[in-house]
Design a protein around this motif. Structure first.
Motif, PDB file in Angstrom:
ATOM      1  N   UNK A 427       0.326  -0.921   0.075  1.00  9.63           N
ATOM      2  CA  UNK A 427      -0.228  -0.085  -0.038  1.00  9.63           C
ATOM      3  C   UNK A 427       1.098   1.394  -0.250  1.00  9.63           C
ATOM      4  N   UNK A 428       2.262   1.066   0.814  1.00 11.27           N
ATOM      5  CA  UNK A 428       2.942   2.609   0.721  1.00 11.27           C
ATOM      6  C   UNK A 428       3.426   2.558  -0.636  1.00 11.27           C
ATOM      7  N   UNK A 429       3.708   1.701  -1.524  1.00 15.45           N
ATOM      8  CA  UNK A 429       3.817   2.259  -2.991  1.00 15.45           C
ATOM      9  C   UNK A 429       2.695   2.424  -4.250  1.00 15.45           C
ATOM     10  N   UNK A 430       1.554   1.678  -3.444  1.00 15.48           N
ATOM     11  CA  UNK A 430       0.517   1.976  -4.905  1.00 15.48           C
ATOM     12  C   UNK A 430      -0.554   1.857  -3.251  1.00 15.48           C
ATOM     13  N   UNK A 431      -1.539   2.786  -2.802  1.00 13.81           N
ATOM     14  CA  UNK A 431      -2.987   2.716  -2.585  1.00 13.81           C
ATOM     15  C   UNK A 431      -3.399   1.731  -3.118  1.00 13.81           C
ATOM     16  N   UNK A 432      -3.869   2.103  -4.000  1.00 13.13           N
ATOM     17  CA  UNK A 432      -5.042   1.125  -4.992  1.00 13.13           C
ATOM     18  C   UNK A 432      -4.252  -0.720  -4.638  1.00 13.13           C
ATOM     19  N   UNK A 433      -2.494  -0.641  -4.787  1.00 14.18           N
ATOM     20  CA  UNK A 433      -2.746  -2.048  -5.230  1.00 14.18           C
ATOM     21  C   UNK A 433      -2.324  -2.907  -6.546  1.00 14.18           C
ATOM     22  N   UNK A 434      -1.992  -2.069  -7.280  1.00 14.96           N
ATOM     23  CA  UNK A 434      -2.660  -2.258  -8.801  1.00 14.96           C
ATOM     24  C   UNK A 434      -1.974  -3.568  -8.618  1.00 14.96           C
ATOM     25  N   UNK A 435      -1.660  -4.900  -9.905  1.00 21.56           N
ATOM     26  CA  UNK A 435      -1.004  -6.026 -10.216  1.00 21.56           C
ATOM     27  C   UNK A 435      -0.255  -5.009 -11.430  1.00 21.56           C
ATOM     28  N   UNK A 436       1.076  -5.303 -11.160  1.00 17.42           N
ATOM     29  CA  UNK A 436       1.984  -5.362 -12.092  1.00 17.42           C
ATOM     30  C   UNK A 436       2.540  -6.314 -12.467  1.00 17.42           C
ATOM     31  N   UNK A 437       2.165  -6.447 -14.395  1.00 15.86           N
ATOM     32  CA  UNK A 437       2.543  -7.983 -15.020  1.00 15.86           C
ATOM     33  C   UNK A 437       3.830  -8.208 -14.643  1.00 15.86           C
ATOM     34  N   UNK A 438       4.030  -9.158 -14.819  1.00 13.90           N
ATOM     35  CA  UNK A 438       5.582  -9.523 -14.429  1.00 13.90           C
ATOM     36  C   UNK A 438       6.203 -10.419 -16.104  1.00 13.90           C
ATOM     37  N   UNK A 439       7.437 -11.556 -16.086  1.00 20.12           N
ATOM     38  CA  UNK A 439       7.525 -12.575 -16.564  1.00 20.12           C
ATOM     39  C   UNK A 439       7.863 -11.449 -18.082  1.00 20.12           C
ATOM     40  N   UNK A 440       7.916 -13.545 -18.822  1.00 22.74           N
ATOM     41  CA  UNK A 440       7.746 -12.396 -20.029  1.00 22.74           C
ATOM     42  C   UNK A 440       6.840 -12.007 -21.244  1.00 22.74           C
ATOM     43  N   UNK A 441       6.023 -12.338 -20.471  1.00 26.90           N
ATOM     44  CA  UNK A 441       4.061 -11.418 -21.138  1.00 26.90           C
ATOM     45  C   UNK A 441       4.545  -9.976 -21.341  1.00 26.90           C
ATOM     46  N   UNK A 442       5.696  -9.547 -20.015  1.00 31.85           N
ATOM     47  CA  UNK A 442       5.502  -8.059 -20.721  1.00 31.85           C
ATOM     48  C   UNK A 442       5.529  -8.055 -21.970  1.00 31.85           C
ATOM     49  N   UNK A 443       6.917  -8.396 -22.690  1.00 32.74           N
ATOM     50  CA  UNK A 443       7.517  -8.019 -23.857  1.00 32.74           C
ATOM     51  C   UNK A 443       7.006  -9.084 -25.322  1.00 32.74           C
ATOM     52  N   UNK A 444       6.488 -10.228 -24.474  1.00 32.92           N
ATOM     53  CA  UNK A 444       5.618 -10.361 -25.718  1.00 32.92           C
ATOM     54  C   UNK A 444       5.015  -9.713 -26.293  1.00 32.92           C
ATOM     55  N   UNK A 445       5.000  -9.575 -27.790  1.00 34.14           N
ATOM     56  CA  UNK A 445       4.322  -8.813 -29.332  1.00 34.14           C
ATOM     57  C   UNK A 445       3.191  -9.947 -29.562  1.00 34.14           C
TER      58      UNK A 445
END
Length: 447
Positions: A427-445
């Protein structure tokens, strides 16, 4: 004989060797050797004059003279920059010339009485035309460096030995001589120096223009096996080339030495990746090439190699596959279990490969797979977490600590290698705790 007289005599001998020749291309082999020797003698005689002049320029440019300094009067900060501009050499070369001059010129005590030179043997060798200024500079630098540790008597002996041994040697050979002499003059300094060099060892890797660049700086202990292995491979390659039935055949080995060394390094690393011997800490590192099977069979399209940004063609993949070491992107086959539940604590090799396919490396920061470990999302011991793909994630050590120490959560959506990894900030980073995509999926086209 004065230095200028000796220089004039050397130039006269050069004229004699050149006599009767208008075009250098007309020199016979004997004349080429004679002229080369005379030129070297002239250079050494000139060095003997130049070091004294350099010392004189330094003496007349000493800091205490202030605005009356010779160098400053001519628009230079110090005598080294003045000599560098005059001679057309680097400032470092000019400083070394000054150091030689100051080391071999006669000195004076506090009341002005003349004293012998600091290094009289080197002075004599320079005057006799036996040593060049560059070789003298290397010897003087060593003697100055070891002066306190070795003591005056041993330094004097070292000066005599080095001045005699350096005659007739090239500078590369003089460097080797200096290296051995330093261990003799200061034996107690060898081990601390080894430790200092070892602390400076580095290998840097970066990719540019489709090429992987390796820059290595290794201490003797680390580098000796590398040198021995590469040279051994080169020797074997040249022996095989010599024994070839037809060295002029179209498929004959025409690689240069650097090419052979590059091939050797690649082969050694590929062998290490496939080695099952205990004690080889590669953390499960594996080369993974990702390509559509139809493209591979047809020889079209491109592929990606884990840890390398630049796509490669089908021909590269085929060559890699022919040599082994390629893990196809077909995981879980052969009745191999990818979910072990509580039966095993550590992730298996097949599970790790599946995680590499899903995460691409550190799922959080993107470091390559060989720099990561497979971690349980729900801890094995504390949370009774299972050793399953849905409970595993590849993380580097830094991200692993960041997640556990700073309150991040990890969520896996989906199953198998097609699943997606999400990082949920505290919460101290993002109050809404929005998920951030990780792994290979971030770069898949998407196709």
């Amino acid at each position: 004989m004065s230095k200028l007289t000796a220089l004039h005599e050397a130039m006269t001998r050069l004229d004699e060797a050149w006599a009767g020749v208008d075009d250098p291309n007309d020199l016979s082999r004997e004349q080429l050797v004679a002229v080369s020797e005379r030129i070297a003698l002239v250079q050494r005689r000139l060095d003997a004059v130049h070091v004294e002049v350099a010392a004189g320029v330094a003496r007349e440019s000493r800091p205490e003279l202030g605005a009356e300094s010779l160098a400053k009067q001519h628009g230079f900060r110090n005598p080294a920059t003045m000599l560098a501009a005059t001679m057309g050499v680097s400032t470092g070369d000019a400083r070394r010339l000054i150091a030689v001059g100051e080391g071999v010129e006669p000195r004076r005590d506090l009341i002005g009485a003349r004293l012998p030179a600091k290094y009289p043997v080197i002075r004599s060798s320079l005057e006799a035309g036996r040593l060049s200024a560059q070789a003298a500079a290397m010897i003087i630098a060593l003697l100055d460096r070891c002066r306190i540790a070795a003591g005056a008597e041993r330094i004097a002996e070292g000066e005599r030995v080095l001045a005699d041994s350096a005659v007739g040697l090239g500078l590369d050979e003089v460097r080797k001589l200096i290296t051995r002499a330093e261990a003799w003059l200061d034996p107690d300094g060898v081990e601390p120096r080894d430790e200092e060099l070892r602390s400076q060892r580095t290998v840097t890797i970066f990719e540019r223009g489709g090429m992987i660049h390796l820059n290595a700086k290794l201490d003797a202990e680390s580098g000796a096996p590398v040198v021995a292995a590469l040279r051994g491979y080169v020797t074997a390659a040249f022996a095989a080339r010599k024994d070839a039935v037809d060295p002029d055949a179209p498929d004959a080995d025409r690689r240069t030495v650097p090419m052979i060394q590059a091939d050797a390094l690649s082969m050694f690393c590929a062998h290490a990746l496939g080695c099952t011997a205990k004690g080889l800490p590669l953390a499960g590192a594996t080369v993974v090439v990702r390509m559509n099977l139809e493209d591979l069979q047809a020889g079209t399209g491109s592929a990606l190699i884990d840890g390398v940004d630049q796509p490669v063609g089908a021909g590269v993949v085929r060559r890699m596959a022919a040599g082994g070491g390629v893990i196809p992107c077909v995981l879980g086959g052969g009745s191999e279990i990818l979910d072990w539940g509580r039966e095993k604590r550590l992730f298996t090799r097949a599970q790790r490969l599946a995680l590499v396919e899903r995460d691409g490396g550190c799922a959080m920061c993107g470091l390559p797979p060989e720099m990561t470990r497979a971690h349980h999302i729900r801890w094995w011991q504390r949370h009774r977490g299972k050793t399953d793909l849905s409970n595993g994630v590849l993380l580097c050590e830094t991200c692993h600590h960041r997640i556990h120490d700073n309150g991040w959560d990890i969520r896996i959506d989906g199953a198998g290698v097609g699943a997606r990894v999400w990082f949920i900030p505290p919460p101290y980073v993002d109050r809404d705790r929005t998920p951030r995509l990780g792994g290979r999926a971030r770069f898949d086209i998407a196709a």
